[in-house]
Design a protein around this motif. Structure first.
Motif, mmCIF file in Angstrom:
data_model
loop_
_atom_site.group_PDB
_atom_site.id
_atom_site.type_symbol
_atom_site.label_atom_id
_atom_site.label_comp_id
_atom_site.label_asym_id
_atom_site.label_seq_id
_atom_site.Cartn_x
_atom_site.Cartn_y
_atom_site.Cartn_z
ATOM 1 N N THR A 137 29.656 65.886 62.176
ATOM 2 C CA THR A 137 28.888 64.793 62.767
ATOM 3 C C THR A 137 29.239 64.632 64.240
ATOM 4 N N GLY A 138 30.523 64.665 64.550
ATOM 5 C CA GLY A 138 30.945 64.571 65.948
ATOM 6 C C GLY A 138 30.462 65.747 66.772
ATOM 7 N N ALA A 139 30.544 66.961 66.196
ATOM 8 C CA ALA A 139 30.092 68.152 66.911
ATOM 9 C C ALA A 139 28.592 68.116 67.154
ATOM 10 N N PHE A 140 27.832 67.637 66.174
ATOM 11 C CA PHE A 140 26.385 67.516 66.367
ATOM 12 C C PHE A 140 26.077 66.451 67.428
ATOM 13 N N ALA A 141 26.856 65.374 67.460
ATOM 14 C CA ALA A 141 26.673 64.368 68.514
ATOM 15 C C ALA A 141 26.913 64.989 69.885
ATOM 16 N N HIS A 142 27.879 65.906 69.964
ATOM 17 C CA HIS A 142 28.168 66.641 71.201
ATOM 18 C C HIS A 142 26.914 67.393 71.660
ATOM 19 N N GLU A 143 26.266 68.094 70.729
ATOM 20 C CA GLU A 143 25.086 68.887 71.105
ATOM 21 C C GLU A 143 23.861 68.007 71.355
ATOM 22 N N TRP A 144 23.714 66.919 70.604
ATOM 23 C CA TRP A 144 22.641 65.972 70.916
ATOM 24 C C TRP A 144 22.815 65.458 72.343
ATOM 25 N N THR A 145 24.047 65.244 72.754
ATOM 26 C CA THR A 145 24.307 64.785 74.117
ATOM 27 C C THR A 145 23.833 65.800 75.135
ATOM 28 N N THR A 179 31.536 71.849 90.403
ATOM 29 C CA THR A 179 31.541 72.341 89.031
ATOM 30 C C THR A 179 30.574 71.542 88.172
ATOM 31 N N THR A 180 29.821 72.243 87.348
ATOM 32 C CA THR A 180 28.943 71.582 86.384
ATOM 33 C C THR A 180 29.554 71.580 84.990
ATOM 34 N N HIS A 181 30.242 72.663 84.620
ATOM 35 C CA HIS A 181 30.747 72.791 83.255
ATOM 36 C C HIS A 181 31.693 71.655 82.878
ATOM 37 N N HIS A 182 32.588 71.296 83.785
ATOM 38 C CA HIS A 182 33.524 70.216 83.478
ATOM 39 C C HIS A 182 32.782 68.909 83.232
ATOM 40 N N VAL A 183 31.713 68.691 83.986
ATOM 41 C CA VAL A 183 30.961 67.437 83.855
ATOM 42 C C VAL A 183 30.187 67.396 82.549
ATOM 43 N N ILE A 184 29.396 68.431 82.276
ATOM 44 C CA ILE A 184 28.513 68.367 81.107
ATOM 45 C C ILE A 184 29.298 68.507 79.799
ATOM 46 N N GLU A 185 30.298 69.389 79.784
ATOM 47 C CA GLU A 185 31.097 69.537 78.562
ATOM 48 C C GLU A 185 32.064 68.381 78.388
ATOM 49 N N GLY A 186 32.609 67.897 79.503
ATOM 50 C CA GLY A 186 33.501 66.750 79.416
ATOM 51 C C GLY A 186 32.769 65.516 78.928
ATOM 52 N N HIS A 187 31.559 65.322 79.406
ATOM 53 C CA HIS A 187 30.770 64.174 78.970
ATOM 54 C C HIS A 187 30.434 64.289 77.486
ATOM 55 N N ALA A 188 30.009 65.482 77.057
ATOM 56 C CA ALA A 188 29.661 65.669 75.642
ATOM 57 C C ALA A 188 30.884 65.490 74.750
ATOM 58 N N GLN A 189 32.043 65.945 75.203
ATOM 59 C CA GLN A 189 33.255 65.757 74.396
ATOM 60 C C GLN A 189 33.653 64.279 74.373
ATOM 61 N N TRP A 190 33.463 63.585 75.484
ATOM 62 C CA TRP A 190 33.761 62.154 75.519
ATOM 63 C C TRP A 190 32.895 61.409 74.498
ATOM 64 N N VAL A 191 31.605 61.755 74.441
ATOM 65 C CA VAL A 191 30.707 61.147 73.458
ATOM 66 C C VAL A 191 31.149 61.520 72.042
ATOM 67 N N GLN A 192 31.566 62.768 71.855
ATOM 68 C CA GLN A 192 32.039 63.205 70.549
ATOM 69 C C GLN A 192 33.238 62.372 70.112
ATOM 70 N N GLU A 198 34.003 55.763 65.940
ATOM 71 C CA GLU A 198 33.152 54.875 65.160
ATOM 72 C C GLU A 198 33.163 55.267 63.681
ATOM 73 N N LEU A 199 33.247 56.578 63.422
ATOM 74 C CA LEU A 199 33.213 57.043 62.039
ATOM 75 C C LEU A 199 34.489 56.741 61.278
ATOM 76 N N GLY A 201 37.710 55.499 63.073
ATOM 77 C CA GLY A 201 38.707 54.698 63.764
ATOM 78 C C GLY A 201 39.682 55.480 64.612
ATOM 79 N N VAL A 202 39.470 56.801 64.767
ATOM 80 C CA VAL A 202 40.357 57.636 65.570
ATOM 81 C C VAL A 202 39.531 58.305 66.660
ATOM 82 N N ALA A 203 39.821 57.995 67.929
ATOM 83 C CA ALA A 203 39.063 58.567 69.039
ATOM 84 C C ALA A 203 39.582 59.971 69.335
ATOM 85 N N THR A 204 38.942 60.973 68.773
ATOM 86 C CA THR A 204 39.398 62.342 68.969
ATOM 87 C C THR A 204 38.240 63.304 68.765
ATOM 88 N N ALA A 205 38.322 64.442 69.455
ATOM 89 C CA ALA A 205 37.373 65.525 69.225
ATOM 90 C C ALA A 205 38.055 66.658 68.460
#
Length: 284
Positions: A137-145, A179-192, A198-199, A201-205
C-alpha cells in the motif's frame, strides 16, 4: 477520486489480481491526502512479468532521451548529443532493469507522447521482497505520487536528462548541478512514509517491520548495493525540511518551477536552499 484500469498483462491468478486491485484502490486516496497534489482522473496500471518490466523500462529510457533531445533547438550540440545516445540510453535502462527487477515493487513508465504515464507492478518482485499489504500500500502510494507529480510537472520524466545536457554545455561543476531525482523520489518516499504512519502508526518506508517476513537473500544483496537508496533518503530529508518550513504549498511550488530545483550541494544542506529562495517564498 482516481479511476484506474488494471491490465493483467502477466496473466496472474485471480487472487493476485484482486489483491493488487484492492491495494491500489486503498493507496490512491492516501497518496492524494498526503501529497496534496491532484492525482489524474484516470490512470492505467499494468501487472507485468519480469520480461515485460525489462522491455517497458527500455521503452521508457528511449522515450525520455528522445523527449530530452526535442527540448533543444534543431542543430544544437545538446540535441545532437542526445539523439546520438538514444540507443545507449535504451540499452542502459534495459540492462539496469534486468539486474534490479527483484527489488522493484512498482514503477511509472512513459512510452509515447500519445499516451499518459502508466504504473506497472510486478508480482515476481513482490515475491522477492515478500511484501506485506502494509508495504505494498505504501509502495503504491509512492507511485501514485509520481503520477500526481507528472500532472503538475509534465516534463518530469525526462527533465533530468535535459538538465544534465545543459549543465554539460555550461560546464557546471558537480556541486552546482541541479537535481531532479532527489526531489521527485524524496517527495514520493516522504508520502510513502506518511501513508504507512496512517496505516500502522509508524512513519517509515522500510520494507520490513518487526514480525513481517524477511526478503530473499537476492533482494537484500541488491538493496545493499543499490546507489538509489541514498538518493531516496537524502531527498526524503530535504522534502521533510521544506515541509517543516513551508508545508505542502512550498513543495508544490518547487515541483512547478524547475528554476527552484536544488543543487546537489543543497540537497544535503536544505538550509542553504531555503535561504536562497526566502524572498520567493515570502511572495507565495
Amino acid at each position: 477520486m482516481t479511476a484506474f484500469t488494471l491490465h493483467n498483462d502477466a496473466g496472474v491468478d485471480s487472487g493476485t489480481y484482486d489483491r493488487i486491485s484492492r491495494l491500489l484502490a486503498r493507496a490512491a486516496p492516501l497518496a492524494d491526502r498526503h501529497s496534496r497534489l491532484s492525482l489524474p482522473d484516470r490512470a492505467s496500471v499494468r501487472i507485468v512479468s519480469t520480461e515485460q518490466f525489462v522491455s517497458l523500462t527500455a521503452d521508457h529510457g528511449e522515450y525520455t532521451m528522445r523527449q530530452a533531445a526535442d527540448a533543444f533547438p534543431a542543430g544544437s550540440g545538446s540535441r545532437d548529443r542526445a539523439l546520438a545516445e538514444v540507443q545507449a540510453c535504451r540499452d542502459g535502462f534495459e540492462q539496469a532493469a534486468a539486474q534490479s527487477w527483484p527489488m522493484v515493487t512498482a514503477a511509472v513508465v512513459c512510452r509515447s507522447t500519445a499516451g499518459d504515464p502508466e504504473m506497472i507492478t510486478m508480482p515476481e518482485g513482490h515475491a522477492e521482497s515478500r511484501a506485506t499489504d502494509r508495504y505494498l500500500t505504501g509502495a503504491f502510494a509512492h507511485e501514485w505520487t509520481h503520477l500526481a507529480q507528472n500532472k503538475v510537472w509534465p516534463a518530469m520524466p525526462y527533465a533530468h536528462i535535459r538538465i544534465a545536457l545543459q549543465a554539460d554545455a555550461d560546464g557546471l561543476p558537480p556541486e552546482q548541478r541541479r537535481t531532479t531525482h532527489h526531489v521527485i523520489e524524496g517527495h514520493a518516499q516522504w508520502v510513502q512514509r506518511q501513508t504507512v504512519q496512517e496505516l500502522c502508526g509508524v512513519a517509515t518506508a522500510q520494507l520490513r517491520l518487526d514480525g513481517e517476513p524477511k526478503p530473499t537473500k537476492r533482494f537484500r544483496r541488491l538493496k545493499t548495493q543499490s546507489p538509489l537508496i541514498s538518493i531516496y533518503d537524502q531527498g526524503d530529508a530535504f522534502i521533510s525540511a521544506l515541509h517543516d518550513t513551508g508545508g505542502h504549498p512550498l513543495i508544490e511550488r518547487l515541483l512547478r518551477n524547475e528554476d527552484l530545483l536544488p543543487t546537489l550541494g543543497e540537497i544535503t544542506n536544505p538550509t542553504t536552499w531555503l535561504e536562497r529562495y526566502a524572498p520567493a517564498m515570502s511572495g507565495a
